[in-house]
Write an enzyme that holds these catalytic residues in place. Structure first.
Site, PDB file in Angstrom:
ATOM      1  NE  ARG A 258      -2.240   1.952   3.067  1.00 26.38           N
ATOM      2  CZ  ARG A 258      -2.187   1.781   4.389  1.00 26.38           C
ATOM      3  NH1 ARG A 258      -2.859   0.831   4.974  1.00 26.38           N
ATOM      4  NH2 ARG A 258      -1.445   2.595   5.130  1.00 26.38           N
ATOM      5  CG  HIS A 262      -6.822   3.186   5.353  1.00 27.67           C
ATOM      6  ND1 HIS A 262      -7.285   2.104   4.628  1.00 27.67           N
ATOM      7  CD2 HIS A 262      -7.905   3.697   6.006  1.00 27.67           C
ATOM      8  CE1 HIS A 262      -8.595   1.979   4.841  1.00 27.67           C
ATOM      9  NE2 HIS A 262      -8.985   2.927   5.661  1.00 27.67           N
ATOM     10  CE1 TYR A 271       0.665   2.199   8.397  1.00 31.28           C
ATOM     11  CE2 TYR A 271      -0.447   3.855   9.741  1.00 31.28           C
ATOM     12  CZ  TYR A 271      -0.295   3.215   8.534  1.00 31.28           C
ATOM     13  OH  TYR A 271      -1.053   3.576   7.461  1.00 31.28           O
TER      14      TYR A 271
END
Lengths: 380, 326
Positions: A258, A262, A271
């Site tokens: 990704r 998000h 993270y």
């Protein structure tokens, strides 16, 4: 003989055809005509540029929160091109390339992210479902569509999409089980981008691949390089043909990364490291496809430049059109929130619509009428 | 004019609908050769086969989610959730998709689907098999919710639900399946969804109920007539969403008093909505506060205590006397 091995008649493979350097495995290379290759690249590039522009529009406050799809073009487009028009496209929400390919206008996509349900209306003549926000829930619709197809003796195929996070949901299990039990013609495409918002794959599951779950449902599964459009194309072509010929469902796990947050509301620096992201940047799907097209002499540098210019103009035009549409009915009419909930508006909604109209000081353009028996219908 | 029980009436409607329209398919757990745990799908698998009477895996979200897909494809699925409590496993499919497809696609896609759910207590069932949760679904925009009160309304409402262009949750008060028989007409009858019925005309008070407790209201009215010389008017809502405000309000304007009766819990129950509508449209006609006889705000007790929980004629009689003595 209390303990004997159980022979499970499935093999699991990994498929990669086009390397990150653009080198192709000629034995596995699918035969795709030059015009089609060019068309495929165009939709992928279009989706990429749209996605980049959507981010800018979001930062300018011109659209709402949206999940970026950059880096997922090979998965969406490489699979969707194997569908016929009468087949079914049942997306999640990162299949921007697929939406565009299936005939959703860019205006509509913009209108959706501008906050209007009108952007979720599938184009006339397509068998598409709109974006599905609730994770994994759409997979069951795909299974049901496939079951209905079999029941009616039709020969359509359903292609549906989900992420690695979605693979943990109960609906994912139920959908694959239903599809397998009824041999529904469903191709399950997993966009394994290794993150569900912040949760990495290692915390999502203990198994080595998502593809291996197919085996437990009694269906075929394969893992492919999700940044390799040729691998996605080849695997999904095979799955579509098998499904159309009564061979039942397939799970195709497409491994990617990704590349983006998000959604526009997410901050991935909390993270994961920039280094990790950079490692994957080298593998992204457009660059290697460009190299392939150049090597095969399908496109020249001039072709790429023209394509970019055309896409840029089209995006500008669509933004203008969408922003203009928002200023006019039906988009500008808040009373439209009432009109489509039921085939016929029940009396409580007639009452509430009139209440809001009065409060806002606007006129109801579509008058509800009661027939002699008191049933509410919709008149002009 | 067959004299049949409610299980048979539902079975009859399913068979009639499948005969008339080959888009109608029945699906759910044990609906096939087993013919349903309450035998409501009796004879259907033998007559229509595996394709139209589908035994599904044991997964309620799977049942509802695939039924949604089938409805979008053009079929008319009638899915059975074996007990209404198992609907929670599918709540997200009902609320996020079945109820919303038409709205979010501005009418392009719709979900003409029926969920049949045996509901309520009174059959000494094991835990989690006796709940009445219709208020949850009445609170979810985009759904229609109906509940018959006997064989005739069961058949007529099921036909209406199957013909409806939108998703309908059809609750079957399971205590009534074989409790009594009733004449149903030879010809197929359809009750419009959204319309209540006055099952007994009266003048002194309006008893408003639906489902199994309509029987309790009828029994209570008999006692009140015999012992108190009262003539209550009884309304059977039949449709919980949409609610027939006109029938409720017209009756209360006439009688000036009301008791609302249902088996589900009281707080935010259907009675709350009925009373709110009376307040909005007929408060000036009221002679006394409205009383609610309902399930209590506890889970329905395990079967040894369920009789004390479920509204019965005695509770209704006491409530009516209290309202009349205000």
């Amino acid at each position: 003989m209390p303990r004997t091995p159980i022979d499970i008649p499935h093999k699991l493979e990994y498929l990669s055809i086009l390397s990150e350097n653009g080198e192709v495995d000629t034995k596995l290379e699918p035969k795709i005509e030059a015009t089609k290759l060019k068309e495929m690249y165009r939709w992928m590039l279009f989706a990429r540029r749209v996605d980049e522009r959507l981010l800018k529009l979001q930062r300018q406050g011109r659209i709402g929160t949206f999940p970026q799809a950059s880096g997922h073009e090979a998965i969406s487009l490489g699979s969707v091109v194997n569908l016929e028009k009468a087949d079914w496209h049942v997306p999640a929400y990162r299949e921007l390339a697929g939406f565009l390919y299936r005939g959703w206008t860019l205006e509509q996509i913009l209108i959706y992210w501008m906050g209007y349900e009108e952007g979720a209306v599938p184009p006339e003549g397509t068998n598409d479902l709109p974006i599905s926000v609730p994770i994994a829930s759409q997979l069951l619709h795909a299974a049901g569509i496939g079951m209905a197809n079999n029941l009616k003796g039709d020969k359509n195929v359903v292609m549906t999409y989900f992420g690695d996070g979605a693979s943990s949901e109960g609906d994912c299990h139920e959908a694959m089980n239903f599809a397998a039990v009824y041999q529904a013609p469903v191709v399950f495409i997993c966009l394994n981008n290794q993150y569900a918002i912040s949760v990495p794959l290692t915390k999502q599951m203990r198994n080595q691949t998502i593809a291996q779950r197919a085996l437990s449902y009694g269906m075929d599964g394969i893992r492919v390089d999700g940044n390799d459009v040729l691998a996605v194309y080849a695997a999904s072509k095979e799955a579509v043909e098998k499904a159309r010929n009564g061979g039942g469902p397939t799970l195709i796990e497409c491994l990617t990364y990704r590349y983006t947050p998000h959604t526009t509301a997410d901050d991935p620096t909390r993270y994961r490291s920039t280094e990790e992201c950079n490692t994957w940047m080298a593998k992204e799907p457009l660059i290697r496809f460009e190299k392939y097209l150049k090597t095969k002499k399908v496109m020249t540098d001039a072709d790429f430049k023209t394509m970019e210019e055309e896409i840029d103009a089209r995006i500008n035009e669509a933004i203008t059109n969408a922003e203009e549409a928002c200023k006019k009915p039906p988009l500008s009419d808040p009373l439209k929130m009432f009109d489509y909930l039921y085939a016929e508006l029940p009396s409580n909604l007639v009452e509430q619509k009139e209440e809001l109209a009065k409060h806002l000081g606007i006129e109801i353009t579509e008058k509800e009428t009661r027939d002699e028996a008191g049933a509410v219908g919709r008149g002009k | 004019m067959p004299d049949i029980n409610m299980a048979k009436a539902i079975n009859m409607a399913l068979n009639e609908a499948m005969e008339r329209d080959n888009r109608v398919v029945v699906m759910g757990e044990d609906v096939g050769p087993d013919e349903g745990v309450f035998r409501v799908t009796e004879g259907l698998h033998a007559k229509y086969g595996d394709k139209r009477v589908i035994d599904t895996p044991l997964a309620e979200s799977g049942i509802v989610g695939t039924a949604i897909g089938m409805a979008i494809y053009g079929l008319r699925p009638v899915a059975e959730i074996q007990f209404s409590s198992f609907e929670y496993y599918a709540y997200h499919q009902i609320e996020m998709h079945a109820a919303r497809f038409r709205n979010r696609t501005r009418g392009r896609l719709s979900v003409p689907m029926v969920l049949r759910c045996p509901s309520g207590g009174g059959i000494r069932a094991i835990e989690h098999h006796s709940e009445s949760r219709e208020a949850i679904y009445a609170h979810s925009p985009g759904l229609k919710v109906v509940m018959p009160s006997g064989p005739r309304s069961a058949r007529a409402l099921l036909h209406a639900a199957i013909q409806d262009p939108d998703p309908v949750i059809y609750y079957e008060p399971k205590a009534l399946y074989r409790l009594f028989r009733e004449d149903v007409p030879e010809a197929i009858e359809t009750y419009p969804i959204g319309r209540a019925q006055v099952v007994q005309e009266g003048k002194d008070i309006t008893l408003i109920s639906y489902g199994a407790t309509v029987r309790a209201a009828i029994d209570a009215a008999e006692i009140l007539e015999d012992e108190d010389g009262l003539k209550p008017e009884i309304i059977d809502l039949l449709s919980i969403a949409p609610l027939d405000t006109d029938t409720i309000v017209n009756s209360v304007r006439k009688t000036g008093r009301a008791v609302v009766i249902h088996e589900g819990p009281r707080t935010c129950g259907i009675g709350s909505e009925v009373i709110a509508r009376i307040n909005e449209h007929a408060i000036e006609y009221l002679e006394a506060p409205i009383k609610r006889i309902t399930g209590y705000d506890t889970p329905i007790p395990y079967f040894a205590r369920e009789r004390a929980y479920i509204p019965d004629a005695d509770k209704i009689v006491a409530a009516v006397r209290e309202v009349l003595s205000f």
